[in-house]
Scaffold this motif. Structure first.
Motif, PDB file in Angstrom:
ATOM      1  N   VAL A  94       0.876  -1.296  -0.241  1.00 40.37           N
ATOM      2  CA  VAL A  94      -0.103   0.040   0.224  1.00 40.37           C
ATOM      3  C   VAL A  94       0.928   1.373   0.056  1.00 40.37           C
ATOM      4  CG1 VAL A  94      -1.782   1.313   1.251  1.00 40.37           C
ATOM      5  CG2 VAL A  94      -1.934  -1.137   1.333  1.00 40.37           C
ATOM      6  N   PRO A  95       0.564   2.255  -0.935  1.00 38.90           N
ATOM      7  CA  PRO A  95       1.334   3.510  -0.906  1.00 38.90           C
ATOM      8  C   PRO A  95       1.511   4.204   0.452  1.00 38.90           C
ATOM      9  CG  PRO A  95      -0.079   3.402  -2.768  1.00 38.90           C
ATOM     10  CD  PRO A  95      -0.498   2.236  -2.030  1.00 38.90           C
ATOM     11  N   LYS A  96       2.659   4.841   0.671  1.00 39.74           N
ATOM     12  CA  LYS A  96       2.745   5.503   1.885  1.00 39.74           C
ATOM     13  C   LYS A  96       1.661   6.382   2.569  1.00 39.74           C
ATOM     14  CE  LYS A  96       7.671   4.637   1.949  1.00 39.74           C
ATOM     15  NZ  LYS A  96       9.139   5.332   2.098  1.00 39.74           N
ATOM     16  N   GLU A  97       1.241   7.284   1.363  1.00 41.24           N
ATOM     17  CA  GLU A  97       0.118   8.200   1.733  1.00 41.24           C
ATOM     18  C   GLU A  97      -1.146   7.637   2.373  1.00 41.24           C
ATOM     19  OE1 GLU A  97      -0.003   7.712  -2.983  1.00 41.24           O
ATOM     20  OE2 GLU A  97       1.434   7.530  -1.320  1.00 41.24           O
ATOM     21  N   TYR A  98      -1.218   6.493   2.054  1.00 36.70           N
ATOM     22  CA  TYR A  98      -2.544   5.759   2.700  1.00 36.70           C
ATOM     23  C   TYR A  98      -1.923   4.878   3.931  1.00 36.70           C
ATOM     24  CZ  TYR A  98      -4.622   7.023  -1.839  1.00 36.70           C
ATOM     25  OH  TYR A  98      -4.802   7.738  -2.767  1.00 36.70           O
ATOM     26  N   GLY A  99      -0.797   5.194   4.487  1.00 44.30           N
ATOM     27  CA  GLY A  99      -0.444   4.532   5.778  1.00 44.30           C
ATOM     28  C   GLY A  99       0.379   3.172   5.681  1.00 44.30           C
ATOM     29  N   GLY A 100       0.690   2.834   4.263  1.00 47.35           N
ATOM     30  CA  GLY A 100       1.568   1.708   4.044  1.00 47.35           C
ATOM     31  C   GLY A 100       2.773   1.835   3.786  1.00 47.35           C
ATOM     32  N   ASN A 141     -10.215   3.885  -7.720  1.00 40.51           N
ATOM     33  CA  ASN A 141      -9.457   5.163  -8.061  1.00 40.51           C
ATOM     34  C   ASN A 141      -8.814   5.968  -6.718  1.00 40.51           C
ATOM     35  OD1 ASN A 141     -11.892   6.531  -6.701  1.00 40.51           O
ATOM     36  ND2 ASN A 141     -13.074   6.150  -8.345  1.00 40.51           N
ATOM     37  N   ALA A 142      -8.419   7.074  -6.961  1.00 38.34           N
ATOM     38  CA  ALA A 142      -7.609   7.641  -5.922  1.00 38.34           C
ATOM     39  C   ALA A 142      -8.635   8.287  -4.873  1.00 38.34           C
ATOM     40  CB  ALA A 142      -7.273   9.142  -6.216  1.00 38.34           C
ATOM     41  N   SER A 158      -8.555   6.406  -0.776  1.00 38.70           N
ATOM     42  CA  SER A 158      -8.288   7.302   0.290  1.00 38.70           C
ATOM     43  C   SER A 158      -9.554   7.114   1.282  1.00 38.70           C
ATOM     44  CB  SER A 158      -8.319   8.827   0.064  1.00 38.70           C
ATOM     45  OG  SER A 158      -9.636   9.146  -0.668  1.00 38.70           O
ATOM     46  N   ARG A 159     -10.514   6.431   0.821  1.00 39.12           N
ATOM     47  CA  ARG A 159     -11.580   6.057   1.728  1.00 39.12           C
ATOM     48  C   ARG A 159     -11.337   4.691   2.164  1.00 39.12           C
ATOM     49  NH1 ARG A 159     -16.972   4.838  -0.753  1.00 39.12           N
ATOM     50  NH2 ARG A 159     -16.199   5.441  -2.669  1.00 39.12           N
ATOM     51  N   TRP A 160     -10.752   3.617   1.651  1.00 41.01           N
ATOM     52  CA  TRP A 160     -10.927   2.154   1.873  1.00 41.01           C
ATOM     53  C   TRP A 160      -9.340   1.744   2.467  1.00 41.01           C
ATOM     54  CZ3 TRP A 160     -13.727   1.041  -3.045  1.00 41.01           C
ATOM     55  CH2 TRP A 160     -15.073   1.440  -2.976  1.00 41.01           C
TER      56      TRP A 160
END
Length: 381
Positions: A56-62, A104-105, A109-111
């Protein structure tokens, strides 16, 4: 044989995973089996350690780490610890790619933060009763009604369906279009008019949370559509190689675990005044198992290398799944022979639980016969 897949980061991750399983899962795993699902605190603990957020990308906590090899370690270490975490693989290996590749973006960001932290469990509901592995035969329907879809239809079997919060569900949005009429919706597990049947008794892993889902005019916001309407079948196909590779990894790791335990058992068990391991028949049986496992390891590792480079074809995934799942059952069957018929309960010897599961792994992700058809098609016949 020595493996060359993993670097120092992978091995450090392996230590973390191994300690987590031994300290926090093994002591309570028997209770999980009784209840049929992992408890919520397991998901939270796994999220806190970063086990749910590898790609998961870092911007989503990954962690933002590419590749599938970290997932392989999660599976290998679970089998080493003597635990079956099919629901974990469903979340990380099989369902997460749809949120990473198709969402999508705004949806991400929601899930994704919920999935990363263990606040939401993901599932993929793809098996209608009577449809088997044929995605085109799914009977759940969705009708567009303004800003929503109305979902209805037959019951759907879903691993993690008993406990999932975000359910990726293939639905037919255009019945006349065949496979081009299939779309993917993410359905909230708390949706009104979504009924979960009781956890199903089953042969095989006992912590899968398998349940029937009944869609009785469930209202799903249109913004929960993954990708484009009518492209659901292609999205499913894009992830099928990883799904089958995940099954192969689990099958191979199971064979390794059962062989290791059987070798130790054969050294300790006495028959006619001598260790079972001292007989030539035992040595030949175990040598055959080792050879089978090593062949599977070579095949599996080649497939993993190809998958890391995004070069694993559907046919190659079918080959590795076919071999590893059937190899697992051969190894378990041979190992069982060395245990005899005494104390034939899983509480005493886990090999009996593995044997009870035997024959099932070749059916996951489509049967061996389907794998053979895929392989034959790659030959032009």
């Amino acid at each position: 044989m020595k493996r060359y897949l993993f670097d120092d980061d992978h091995e450090a991750f392996r230590v973390t995973v191994r300690d987590f399983y031994v300290d926090q899962v093994v002591p309570e795993y028997t209770n999980w089996e009784r209840k049929g699902v992992p408890p919520r605190h397991f998901w939270k603990a796994a999220g806190k350690l970063g086990l749910l957020s590898i790609q998961v990308p870092k911007e989503y906590g990954g962690a933002g780490r590419g590749g599938f090899l970290f997932n392989v370690i999660l599976t290998e270490e679970s089998r080493r610890a003597g635990i079956e975490l099919d629901s974990f693989r469903m979340h990380t290996d099989i369902t997460m790619p749809y949120f990473l590749r198709v969402a999508n973006a705004e949806q991400q960001s929601r899930w994704l933060p919920r999935l990363v932290g263990g606040d939401a469990v993901a599932a993929l509901a793809t098996a209608d009763v009577g449809a088997g592995c044929d995605d085109k035969a799914l009977t759940v329907r969705a009708i567009r009604d303004g800003r929503n879809y109305i979902v209805y239809g037959s019951r759907t079997l879903a691993c993690d369906g008993a406990d999932a919060d975000l359910i990726v569900t293939p639905v037919t949005t255009n019945p006349a279009a065949g496979r081009d009429g299939l779309s993917l919706l993410v359905i909230d597990g708390n949706s009104p008019r979504l009924t979960r049947g009781p956890k199903l008794d089953k042969v095989g892993p006992r912590t899968r949370g398998l349940a029937m889902l009944i869609f009785d005019d469930v209202v799903v916001p249109a913004e929960n559509l993954l990708g484009e309407e009518g492209r659901g079948f292609s999205y499913l196909i894009e992830n099928v190689a990883q799904e089958r590779l995940s099954i192969a990894v689990n099958s191979h790791a199971t064979a390794v675990k059962e062989l290791h335990d059987t070798i130790e058992y054969a050294k300790d068990r006495k028959a006619f005044g001598a260790a079972v391991s001292s007989s030539q028949q035992t040595k030949f049986l175990l040598a055959t198992c080792v050879t089978d496992i090593e062949a599977g390891q070579s095949l599996l590792d080649r497939a993993l290398v190809a998958h890391e480079s995004d070069e694993l074809s559907a046919a190659d995934a079918a080959i590795v799944k076919l071999f590893c799942t059937e190899m697992r059952d051969r190894v378990v069957d041979r190992c069982l022979q060395l245990h005899g018929d005494s104390d034939d309960m899983p509480q005493f010897h886990p090999i009996f639980a593995a044997y009870a599961d035997a024959g099932l792994s070749p059916t996951y992700g489509a049967s061996s016969e389907v794998m053979k058809l895929i392989i034959a098609q790659s030959l032009g016949i």
